[in-house]
Design an enzyme around this catalytic site. Structure first.
Site, PDB file in Angstrom:
ATOM      1  N   ASP A 166       0.261  -1.176  -0.341  1.00  0.00           N
ATOM      2  CA  ASP A 166      -0.023   0.149   0.133  1.00  0.00           C
ATOM      3  C   ASP A 166       1.261   1.495   0.337  1.00  0.00           C
ATOM      4  OD1 ASP A 166      -2.612   1.193   0.302  1.00  0.00           O
ATOM      5  OD2 ASP A 166      -1.560   1.979   1.440  1.00  0.00           O
TER       6      ASP A 166
ATOM      7  N   THR B 220      -2.907   5.328  -4.174  1.00  0.00           N
ATOM      8  CA  THR B 220      -1.976   5.618  -2.764  1.00  0.00           C
ATOM      9  C   THR B 220      -0.541   5.505  -4.139  1.00  0.00           C
ATOM     10  OG1 THR B 220      -1.431   4.207  -1.772  1.00  0.00           O
ATOM     11  CG2 THR B 220      -2.903   5.654  -1.443  1.00  0.00           C
ATOM     12  N   THR B 221      -0.303   4.458  -4.856  1.00  0.00           N
ATOM     13  CA  THR B 221       0.722   4.730  -5.622  1.00  0.00           C
ATOM     14  C   THR B 221       0.586   4.809  -6.613  1.00  0.00           C
ATOM     15  OG1 THR B 221       0.584   1.969  -4.465  1.00  0.00           O
ATOM     16  CG2 THR B 221       2.241   2.231  -6.029  1.00  0.00           C
TER      17      THR B 221
ATOM     18  N   ASP C 110      -8.676  -0.323   1.750  1.00  0.00           N
ATOM     19  CA  ASP C 110      -9.244   0.315   0.462  1.00  0.00           C
ATOM     20  C   ASP C 110     -10.555   0.081  -0.007  1.00  0.00           C
ATOM     21  OD1 ASP C 110      -6.420   1.541   0.936  1.00  0.00           O
ATOM     22  OD2 ASP C 110      -5.816   0.050  -0.470  1.00  0.00           O
TER      23      ASP C 110
END
Length: 564
Positions: A67, A100-101, A396
């Site tokens: 994550d 997020t990545t 998520d």
């Protein structure tokens, strides 16, 4: 020390000793290099074939995750420009929960491509303007191709949740988990005049190592990690009538110092009897309301426990306030502060309240609430590290389901929307005049970093894959993306890979804003910490200000010392 000389040739000292300044190109290069390093760290964990990172903190605690936000939070970045990328991953995590990545990888790519323009003497402000226009256009393009869905369509929501978990450690069990996640979000969703509102806090996530991920379950009610207070109480109650009390069932100590002068044992006895009578009257009020389960936010006196046990009331004490609020939402009970106010109408209900043993701990389960506005997911997995990662993945997935319910538009995954937007941006760039055109083209290149990275992580040839993807997109198949699991370019509709539009928009806007912010910096001035004299060394004149952190200049990419 920075010495600027004035017109008369007299040196003027502006910054204090030990401060350093990097200007112009150097400052930009330095910042971009740091941001690229951050993007490089997370880039290998993008997509279903992405790798995990093992992070060991100063105490030796291990976290294994892919994550993006968690990775960057745990590694405690020091470089100020790199910190900005950590901030976008945090913001994306709080706002939409997933992607997020991607946000960090995209920001890194935008900066890398901007650097090549700046080296060709395109002014950073022009690059920034071009990027901003391109981002706006990209968002419009995505909004145009997004499919509108019904916010309560369970099938669509499950696909979204599954897609989010495909990239995680839990993908083998994603179908099972997606079903539970969608049910839990639908249970707590509130219908508003326009659309739905979902508060993720209403879904309590408890985790316990042991068993396997398949043993995870959804409870229509609340699970408390507390045990029943007294061994003489029933361990299970059917058709529970639940009282929620948020003050203590014990005699308060007086606020001020009170002295009681007792002269004979008789007075002592009557004093203790009176205390006991007060406690008994408290318990009697609970019994009179008809409650057979009592949840108390504060302490319960031993004597009160004895009376409650005698009355056969299952009691749990010292429950967190957040859990009390969830209990009220799940069971329909009203929270009571004063026991005189406790009546039957204030009680909540549940089919079963039971204490069960989970591994070595005893937990209390409140199950079978009629229309719970708060539910609990109990996650299980083989070891603590795995169960922690399952929790992050579930967070998520909960967030993306919430995103779709609140803004019911979806796009395909697998790099399809990014490639589509990039192709259209290149066509649009041709209509622009001046150097902004170059910036827009670079923005399109940066968007394609997402499909390229997906392909790289899957062991496919990035150049061939991108060429094939572009040609299919140009033929008008806008849902063509990379099917990472099969290692080929295919239509994402057939593989059921969907993502919320809001996540994609958040990624693009967040990444663009932070890239623009970093590009506009042309001067980094770092003041050194003033090192005062060591304790007890007052007499050692002139020891102060030992050049502060002057020797720290070899940080990330030769960064000037920072005021950390």
């Amino acid at each position: 020390m920075s010495i600027q000389s004035s017109a008369g040739g007299i040196p003027v000292i502006i910054l204090k000793d030990g401060a350093q300044q990097t200007k112009g190109r150097d400052a930009q290069k330095n910042n971009i290099a740091a941001a690229k390093l951050i993007a490089e760290i997370v880039h290998s964990s993008l997509g279903p074939r992405g790798m995990d990172k093992m992070l060991v903190d100063s105490l030796g605690d291990v976290t294994i995750t892919n994550d993006g936000a968690t990775i960057l939070k745990e590694i405690d970045v020091q470089h100020p420009a790199a910190k900005m990328l950590v901030e976008i991953s945090k913001a994306t995590d709080n706002e939409v929960g997933d992607g997020t990545t991607s946000a960090v990888v995209l920001a890194g790519a935008l900066l890398e491509n901007a650097e090549s323009l700046i080296l060709q003497d395109v002014h950073p402000t022009i690059v920034v303007d071009g990027y901003r226009k391109a981002a706006q256009k990209a968002v419009e393009l995505l909004e145009k191709i997004a499919d509108k869905v019904s916010p309560t369509d369970k099938d669509v929501l499950e696909r979204i949740a599954r897609t989010s978990m495909q990239t995680k450690l839990v993908r083998r069990d994603s179908a099972n988990l997606a079903d539970m996640i969608v049910k839990s979000v639908l249970a707590v969703a509130e219908k508003k005049e326009v659309g739905y509102l979902v508060d993720i806090d209403d879904i309590k996530v408890e985790k316990k190592a042991g068993g396997s991920i398949k043993d995870s379950s959804l409870t229509k009610g609340i699970i408390l990690d507390k045990e029943v207070v007294h061994s003489g109480m029933p361990k299970r109650i059917d058709n529970a009538k639940i009282a929620l009390v948020n003050n203590a069932l014990e005699i308060d100590k007086t606020e001020f110092d009170a002295k009681i002068n007792i002269t004979n044992p008789q007075q002592m006895k009557s004093f203790l009897d009176e205390e006991q009578r007060m406690i008994k009257s408290m318990v009697d009020k609970v019994i009179a309301s008809g409650a057979n389960v009592l949840f108390c936010q504060k302490g319960i006196d031993d004597m009160a426990q004895h009376y409650l046990a005698k009355a056969g009331i299952l009691t749990v004490r010292r429950i967190k306030e957040s859990d009390m609020t969830k209990l009220a939402k799940a069971t329909g009970a009203r929270m009571i502060s004063n026991l005189d106010d406790l009546f039957e109408k204030d009680l909540g209900s549940a089919e079963i309240v039971e204490e069960r043993k989970i591994e070595t701990d005893k937990w209390t389960f409140i199950e079978g609430c009629k229309h719970p506005k708060a539910v609990t997911l109990l996650l299980r997995a083989g070891s603590q590290r795995v169960v922690d990662e399952v929790e992050r993945s579930v967070h998520d997935a909960l967030m993306v389901v919430k995103d779709v319910m609140e803004k019911p538009f979806i796009v395909a995954g697998g790099g399809a929307p990014e490639t589509y937007a990039a192709t259209k941006l290149r066509e649009w760039a041709k209509t622009l005049e001046g150097r902004e055109q170059l910036a827009v083209e670079k923005f399109a290149d940066s968007l394609e970093v997402i499909p390229i990275t997906l392909a790289e992580n899957a062991g496919m040839d990035p150049i061939d894959t991108l060429a094939s993807l572009r040609s299919k997109q140009l033929k008008g198949n806008k849902w063509t993306g990379i099917d990472v699991m099969k290692g080929q370019v295919a239509s994402m509709h057939t593989t059921d890979i969907f993502e919320p539009l809001s996540v994609k928009i958040q990624i693009i806007t967040c990444a663009t804003e932070s890239a623009c912010m970093i590009l506009r910096i042309d001067d980094v001035i770092a003041t050194a910490k003033s090192a005062g004299p060591p304790p007890g060394a007052e007499g050692m004149g002139g020891m102060g200000g030992m050049g502060g952190m002057g020797g720290m200049g070899g940080g990330m990419g030769g960064m000037p010392p920072m005021d950390m």
